[in-house]
Design a protein around this motif. Structure first.
Motif, PDB file in Angstrom:
ATOM      1  N   VAL A  78       0.830  -1.211   0.000  1.00  0.00           N
ATOM      2  CA  VAL A  78       0.000   0.000   0.000  1.00  0.00           C
ATOM      3  C   VAL A  78       0.860   1.254   0.000  1.00  0.00           C
ATOM      4  CG1 VAL A  78      -1.640   1.328   1.387  1.00  0.00           C
ATOM      5  CG2 VAL A  78      -1.982  -1.105   1.075  1.00  0.00           C
ATOM      6  N   LEU A  79       1.937   1.255   0.774  1.00  0.00           N
ATOM      7  CA  LEU A  79       2.733   2.468   0.936  1.00  0.00           C
ATOM      8  C   LEU A  79       3.699   2.723  -0.212  1.00  0.00           C
ATOM      9  CD1 LEU A  79       3.539   2.330   4.746  1.00  0.00           C
ATOM     10  CD2 LEU A  79       1.808   3.694   3.579  1.00  0.00           C
ATOM     11  N   THR A  80       4.172   1.684  -0.886  1.00  0.00           N
ATOM     12  CA  THR A  80       5.224   1.891  -1.890  1.00  0.00           C
ATOM     13  C   THR A  80       4.730   1.852  -3.329  1.00  0.00           C
ATOM     14  OG1 THR A  80       5.782  -0.459  -1.904  1.00  0.00           O
ATOM     15  CG2 THR A  80       6.981   0.965  -0.371  1.00  0.00           C
ATOM     16  N   ARG A  81       3.624   1.231  -3.594  1.00  0.00           N
ATOM     17  CA  ARG A  81       3.141   1.114  -4.977  1.00  0.00           C
ATOM     18  C   ARG A  81       2.333   2.343  -5.365  1.00  0.00           C
ATOM     19  NH1 ARG A  81       6.951  -1.772  -5.896  1.00  0.00           N
ATOM     20  NH2 ARG A  81       6.976  -3.776  -4.897  1.00  0.00           N
ATOM     21  N   ARG A  82       2.382   2.674  -6.632  1.00  0.00           N
ATOM     22  CA  ARG A  82       1.653   3.832  -7.145  1.00  0.00           C
ATOM     23  C   ARG A  82       0.530   3.433  -8.089  1.00  0.00           C
ATOM     24  NH1 ARG A  82       2.639   6.212  -3.190  1.00  0.00           N
ATOM     25  NH2 ARG A  82       4.731   6.921  -2.800  1.00  0.00           N
ATOM     26  N   ASN A  83       0.376   2.144  -8.325  1.00  0.00           N
ATOM     27  CA  ASN A  83      -0.690   1.641  -9.173  1.00  0.00           C
ATOM     28  C   ASN A  83      -1.922   1.397  -8.299  1.00  0.00           C
ATOM     29  OD1 ASN A  83      -2.378   0.050 -10.788  1.00  0.00           O
ATOM     30  ND2 ASN A  83      -0.635  -0.847 -11.866  1.00  0.00           N
ATOM     31  N   LEU A  84      -3.073   1.887  -8.735  1.00  0.00           N
ATOM     32  CA  LEU A  84      -4.292   1.762  -7.935  1.00  0.00           C
ATOM     33  C   LEU A  84      -4.677   0.306  -7.672  1.00  0.00           C
ATOM     34  CD1 LEU A  84      -6.542   4.559  -9.443  1.00  0.00           C
ATOM     35  CD2 LEU A  84      -5.579   4.470  -7.156  1.00  0.00           C
ATOM     36  N   ILE A  85      -4.530  -0.558  -8.664  1.00  0.00           N
ATOM     37  CA  ILE A  85      -4.899  -1.962  -8.501  1.00  0.00           C
ATOM     38  C   ILE A  85      -3.967  -2.634  -7.499  1.00  0.00           C
ATOM     39  CG2 ILE A  85      -5.174  -4.169  -9.691  1.00  0.00           C
ATOM     40  CD1 ILE A  85      -7.291  -2.066 -10.382  1.00  0.00           C
ATOM     41  N   LYS A  86      -2.679  -2.320  -7.543  1.00  0.00           N
ATOM     42  CA  LYS A  86      -1.736  -2.906  -6.587  1.00  0.00           C
ATOM     43  C   LYS A  86      -2.002  -2.415  -5.167  1.00  0.00           C
ATOM     44  CE  LYS A  86       1.888  -3.700  -9.924  1.00  0.00           C
ATOM     45  NZ  LYS A  86       3.239  -3.369 -10.382  1.00  0.00           N
ATOM     46  N   ILE A  87      -2.468  -1.200  -5.026  1.00  0.00           N
ATOM     47  CA  ILE A  87      -2.833  -0.687  -3.706  1.00  0.00           C
ATOM     48  C   ILE A  87      -4.040  -1.449  -3.160  1.00  0.00           C
ATOM     49  CG2 ILE A  87      -3.751   1.327  -2.501  1.00  0.00           C
ATOM     50  CD1 ILE A  87      -1.973   3.042  -4.311  1.00  0.00           C
ATOM     51  N   VAL A  88      -5.015  -1.718  -4.004  1.00  0.00           N
ATOM     52  CA  VAL A  88      -6.194  -2.485  -3.575  1.00  0.00           C
ATOM     53  C   VAL A  88      -5.781  -3.906  -3.195  1.00  0.00           C
ATOM     54  CG1 VAL A  88      -8.392  -3.452  -4.355  1.00  0.00           C
ATOM     55  CG2 VAL A  88      -7.802  -1.091  -4.887  1.00  0.00           C
ATOM     56  N   ILE A  89      -4.872  -4.508  -3.940  1.00  0.00           N
ATOM     57  CA  ILE A  89      -4.382  -5.849  -3.607  1.00  0.00           C
ATOM     58  C   ILE A  89      -3.655  -5.831  -2.270  1.00  0.00           C
ATOM     59  CG2 ILE A  89      -2.737  -7.655  -4.291  1.00  0.00           C
ATOM     60  CD1 ILE A  89      -3.532  -7.028  -7.204  1.00  0.00           C
ATOM     61  N   GLY A  90      -2.859  -4.805  -2.012  1.00  0.00           N
ATOM     62  CA  GLY A  90      -2.173  -4.681  -0.722  1.00  0.00           C
ATOM     63  C   GLY A  90      -3.154  -4.554   0.435  1.00  0.00           C
ATOM     64  N   LEU A  91      -4.215  -3.786   0.236  1.00  0.00           N
ATOM     65  CA  LEU A  91      -5.247  -3.675   1.270  1.00  0.00           C
ATOM     66  C   LEU A  91      -5.935  -5.013   1.519  1.00  0.00           C
ATOM     67  CD1 LEU A  91      -6.892  -0.259   0.382  1.00  0.00           C
ATOM     68  CD2 LEU A  91      -5.713  -0.833   2.493  1.00  0.00           C
ATOM     69  N   THR A  92      -6.157  -5.774   0.470  1.00  0.00           N
ATOM     70  CA  THR A  92      -6.787  -7.076   0.615  1.00  0.00           C
ATOM     71  C   THR A  92      -5.886  -8.047   1.369  1.00  0.00           C
ATOM     72  OG1 THR A  92      -7.950  -6.682  -1.469  1.00  0.00           O
ATOM     73  CG2 THR A  92      -7.915  -8.945  -0.655  1.00  0.00           C
ATOM     74  N   VAL A  93      -4.592  -8.008   1.099  1.00  0.00           N
ATOM     75  CA  VAL A  93      -3.647  -8.861   1.826  1.00  0.00           C
ATOM     76  C   VAL A  93      -3.631  -8.494   3.304  1.00  0.00           C
ATOM     77  CG1 VAL A  93      -1.193  -9.402   2.091  1.00  0.00           C
ATOM     78  CG2 VAL A  93      -2.216  -9.402  -0.173  1.00  0.00           C
ATOM     79  N   MET A  94      -3.635  -7.196   3.604  1.00  0.00           N
ATOM     80  CA  MET A  94      -3.691  -6.763   5.002  1.00  0.00           C
ATOM     81  C   MET A  94      -4.975  -7.250   5.670  1.00  0.00           C
ATOM     82  SD  MET A  94      -2.266  -2.866   4.661  1.00  0.00           S
ATOM     83  CE  MET A  94      -2.995  -2.381   6.192  1.00  0.00           C
ATOM     84  N   GLU A  95      -6.063  -7.145   4.946  1.00  0.00           N
ATOM     85  CA  GLU A  95      -7.356  -7.547   5.487  1.00  0.00           C
ATOM     86  C   GLU A  95      -7.381  -9.041   5.829  1.00  0.00           C
ATOM     87  OE1 GLU A  95     -11.953  -6.923   4.040  1.00  0.00           O
ATOM     88  OE2 GLU A  95     -10.348  -6.913   2.561  1.00  0.00           O
TER      89      GLU A  95
END
Length: 112
Positions: free
Chosen positions: A18-35
């Protein structure tokens, strides 16, 4: 104890995404992994070694039951998380249709 540490590492991997990626889809994937790491942590809290389902049967001798409350909370959180992820992805698609890019740096510059 190792499973709790792995759960924490999985959370950190999602936070890094979430903090290092700038692609919106990769940010959503990072949030899902955290979840899902939080879901795993909640299920691990309710686990008891050699525990049984909390069903009382006459004649049981000193039963050891698992706690069903964290499992129920995780089931509810999975449904809410699915709806949240679907909403985030739909917003990301709308942003892509408007600006033509997934990169949040370019979107910020195009704001005008």
């Amino acid at each position: 104890m190792i499973v709790f540490i792995m759960c924490f590492i999985l959370f950190l991997v999602g936070l890094y995404g979430v903090l290092t990626r700038r692609n919106l889809i990769k940010i959503v994937i990072g949030l899902t992994v955290m979840e899902f790491s939080v879901f795993l942590f909640l299920v691990l809290i309710g686990y008891i070694a050699h525990g049984e389902a909390p069903i009382i049967v006459p004649g049981m001798k000193e039963p050891v039951f698992v706690d069903p409350l964290p499992q129920a909370m995780v089931l509810t959180a999975i449904v809410i998380g699915l709806a949240t992820t679907a909403m985030l992805l739909s917003i990301a698609i709308r942003i892509y249709k408007k600006y033509g890019t997934w990169d949040i740096r370019e979107i910020k510059n195009l704001r005008g």
